[in-house]
Design a protein around this motif. Structure first.
Motif, PDB file in Angstrom:
ATOM      1  N   CYS A  23       0.824  -1.220   0.000  1.00  0.00           N
ATOM      2  CA  CYS A  23       0.000   0.000   0.000  1.00  0.00           C
ATOM      3  C   CYS A  23       0.853   1.263   0.000  1.00  0.00           C
ATOM      4  O   CYS A  23       0.464   2.273  -0.609  1.00  0.00           O
ATOM      5  CB  CYS A  23      -0.942  -0.017   1.200  1.00  0.00           C
ATOM      6  SG  CYS A  23      -2.254  -1.260   1.077  1.00  0.00           S
ATOM      7  N   GLU A  26       1.689   1.928  -3.401  1.00  0.00           N
ATOM      8  CA  GLU A  26       0.499   2.497  -4.047  1.00  0.00           C
ATOM      9  C   GLU A  26       0.395   3.990  -3.764  1.00  0.00           C
ATOM     10  O   GLU A  26      -0.157   4.750  -4.578  1.00  0.00           O
ATOM     11  CB  GLU A  26      -0.756   1.762  -3.548  1.00  0.00           C
ATOM     12  CG  GLU A  26      -2.048   2.188  -4.199  1.00  0.00           C
ATOM     13  CD  GLU A  26      -2.223   1.655  -5.620  1.00  0.00           C
ATOM     14  OE1 GLU A  26      -3.275   1.951  -6.211  1.00  0.00           O
ATOM     15  OE2 GLU A  26      -1.329   0.953  -6.143  1.00  0.00           O
ATOM     16  N   ILE A  59      -2.629  -5.041  -6.180  1.00  0.00           N
ATOM     17  CA  ILE A  59      -1.752  -3.917  -5.826  1.00  0.00           C
ATOM     18  C   ILE A  59      -0.286  -4.325  -5.932  1.00  0.00           C
ATOM     19  O   ILE A  59       0.553  -3.564  -6.427  1.00  0.00           O
ATOM     20  CB  ILE A  59      -2.080  -3.415  -4.402  1.00  0.00           C
ATOM     21  CG1 ILE A  59      -3.418  -2.677  -4.409  1.00  0.00           C
ATOM     22  CG2 ILE A  59      -0.994  -2.489  -3.870  1.00  0.00           C
ATOM     23  CD1 ILE A  59      -3.832  -2.119  -3.073  1.00  0.00           C
ATOM     24  N   LYS A  62       0.627  -4.627  -9.720  1.00  0.00           N
ATOM     25  CA  LYS A  62       0.671  -3.314 -10.360  1.00  0.00           C
ATOM     26  C   LYS A  62       1.945  -2.565 -10.006  1.00  0.00           C
ATOM     27  O   LYS A  62       2.636  -2.023 -10.888  1.00  0.00           O
ATOM     28  CB  LYS A  62      -0.553  -2.501  -9.936  1.00  0.00           C
ATOM     29  CG  LYS A  62      -0.511  -1.029 -10.333  1.00  0.00           C
ATOM     30  CD  LYS A  62      -1.664  -0.264  -9.710  1.00  0.00           C
ATOM     31  CE  LYS A  62      -1.517   1.229  -9.892  1.00  0.00           C
ATOM     32  NZ  LYS A  62      -2.597   1.986  -9.211  1.00  0.00           N
ATOM     33  N   ASN A  63       2.283  -2.508  -8.726  1.00  0.00           N
ATOM     34  CA  ASN A  63       3.422  -1.699  -8.303  1.00  0.00           C
ATOM     35  C   ASN A  63       4.762  -2.375  -8.567  1.00  0.00           C
ATOM     36  O   ASN A  63       5.774  -1.689  -8.733  1.00  0.00           O
ATOM     37  CB  ASN A  63       3.260  -1.321  -6.832  1.00  0.00           C
ATOM     38  CG  ASN A  63       2.193  -0.259  -6.637  1.00  0.00           C
ATOM     39  OD1 ASN A  63       2.410   0.909  -6.898  1.00  0.00           O
ATOM     40  ND2 ASN A  63       0.998  -0.681  -6.218  1.00  0.00           N
ATOM     41  N   THR A 171      -5.522   2.132   3.028  1.00  0.00           N
ATOM     42  CA  THR A 171      -5.652   3.236   2.071  1.00  0.00           C
ATOM     43  C   THR A 171      -6.752   4.237   2.452  1.00  0.00           C
ATOM     44  O   THR A 171      -6.760   5.365   1.976  1.00  0.00           O
ATOM     45  CB  THR A 171      -5.933   2.704   0.656  1.00  0.00           C
ATOM     46  OG1 THR A 171      -7.114   1.889   0.676  1.00  0.00           O
ATOM     47  CG2 THR A 171      -4.760   1.872   0.155  1.00  0.00           C
TER      48      THR A 171
END
Length: 444
Positions: A23, A26, A59, A62-63, A171
């Motif tokens: 996170c 993110e 997540i 993606k990162n 988040t």
């Protein structure tokens, strides 16, 4: 404003460490997640998640693809290439209920070995009051041995993650708690979480000791609400009242609130049992009685055993040879975590009493077979198979799919008609119409 390069490392890729690291990436941070477990690191690099947590895989993937999230077992690399280092290792309970700080203090010493300039060491693990000062002393001891004297800060930044909703909790948190001893560390921590200012998340900036206590106090209060409503449920059963109507009326009082007023077999998981016991130990060390929290723990233990009594009473206190279907193993839905799970406790106790237990859980059966292989469950492919020739069904974890079963088919598969709904998923009158001998919690 203090300049910060957005470079962060997270030591430990367990539940808290992995969710936090993912996170934070993110949020736009450059994150290195470090763990000594090389096999786990290699699996993470290949996109394999070591835990079940909704939304986490997306997540992480993606990162990683965007280059903001990396995994390594090289602590030196992680420390040297980070300004802020989050320690997110385990703090398992010791026999006296206190938190075992071995892994936290060992991690702090290892970090200090490789520090090459100003660093902020953040305690993300749930740790007792005074841990920040102990970490500071350990770092200075290592510096003395290395004959160096780098500037550094210790920060307490407790997590408030609910398993099954951890990504959302990180988040979109209710608050961010930061315990600091310098303005520089405060400014950098605010920069790390600056995206949360956009959604007006409140920040609580305090000293180390208060931040460390906030996590324990919060979890102990929530555990207290659970034990309280379970006591009310037990009273309701004896006097003919309905605990759901009771809880609804209580929850509509703004001073009380509706959350955590759900009766059942007691709380479990990785936090509430451990943190309540640790808070009792913290109080004892401070010379203070914690009678409310001590009672909360006793009530919770008794509630799990009360569920066993409910089952035994239906079979004249003799479960030998009885076939019982158990729906659920994890301590709550949307997780595969079995730690201190009331459902697992119930299943184990039923077997100890001589019952044959057919079990089904959508996610947690692999973990149960891996970590609790000594418990001789009959693992089933679905709920219907678990109920085949069963004399009773025990609904112990409220997975959503358990709410929409073909109950007529379930009953036709069974040898008996007893349905013990320990999460009050179904309405008693509807179950009786189908032909079940139904019993919930707190509803006569």
């Amino acid at each position: 404003m203090v300049q910060f390069n957005n470079n962060i490392s997270v030591i430990g890729t367990g539940y808290v460490g992995l969710v936090s690291g993912a996170c934070l990436s993110e949020f736009g941070m450059n994150v290195i997640c470090m763990d000594n477990d090389l096999d786990k690191i290699e699996k993470l690099k290949n996109g394999e998640m070591p835990i079940y947590e909704p939304g986490l895989y997306d997540i992480v993937k993606k990162n990683m693809n965007q280059g903001r999230l990396n995994f390594t077992n090289d602590l030196k690399y992680a420390v040297e290439n980070s300004t802020v280092i989050f320690i997110a290792v385990g703090t398992p309970p010791l026999e006296d209920g206190s938190a075992d700080l071995q892994y936290v203090l060992d991690a702090a010493c290892e970090v200090a070995k490789y520090m090459n300039g100003y660093k902020i060491i953040v305690d993300k693990s749930t740790v007792p009051v005074g841990t920040g000062q102990k970490v500071k002393a350990k770092v200075r001891d290592v510096f003395n041995a290395r004959n160096v004297n780098y500037d550094f800060d210790i920060v307490s930044n407790p997590e408030f993650l609910r398993e099954g909703a951890a990504v959302k909790d990180f988040t979109h948190p209710d608050r961010v708690v930061v315990g600091v001893e310098s303005k520089k560390a405060e400014e950098i921590m605010k920069q790390i979480y600056k995206v949360l200012y956009i959604i007006s998340v409140p920040f609580v900036i305090t000293n180390l000791e208060t931040a460390e206590l906030i996590k324990y106090a919060s979890n102990a209060f929530l555990a207290t609400k659970i034990s309280f409503i379970n006591e009310m449920a037990n009273i309701c059963e004896e006097i003919g009242a309905d605990v759901h109507k009771l809880a609804k009326a209580m929850g509509q009082d703004g001073r009380i609130g509706s959350k955590f007023l759900h009766p059942g077999p007691g709380y479990g998981g990785s936090c509430f049992p451990k943190d309540t016991k640790a808070l009792v130990h913290i109080a004892k060390e401070a010379g203070v009685r914690s009678e409310i929290i001590e009672t909360v723990i006793k009530v919770n233990d008794a509630q799990k055993e009360r569920m066993i009594s409910k089952i035994k009473n239906r079979f004249n206190n003799d479960l030998h040879g009885r076939k019982i279907a158990l729906w659920g193993l994890s301590f709550k839905p949307e997780t595969d975590d079995l730690r201190e799970s009331p459902a697992l406790y119930i299943g184990k106790r039923l077997i100890e009493e001589g019952a044959e237990v057919n079990v089904y859980d959508p996610i947690a059966m692999d973990n149960c077979q891996k970590f609790y292989s000594e418990i001789q469950f009959n693992y089933c492919k679905n709920e219907y198979e678990a109920c085949k020739n069963a004399e009773a069904v025990v609904l112990a974890t409220e997975w959503n799919q358990f709410r929409s079963m073909n109950l007529n088919e379930i009953k036709s598969n069974m040898k008996g008609a007893l349905f013990l709904d320990f999460r009050n998923v179904y309405e008693p009158q509807e179950m009786k119409k189908i032909g079940f001998d139904y019993e919930g919690v707190g509803r006569k």
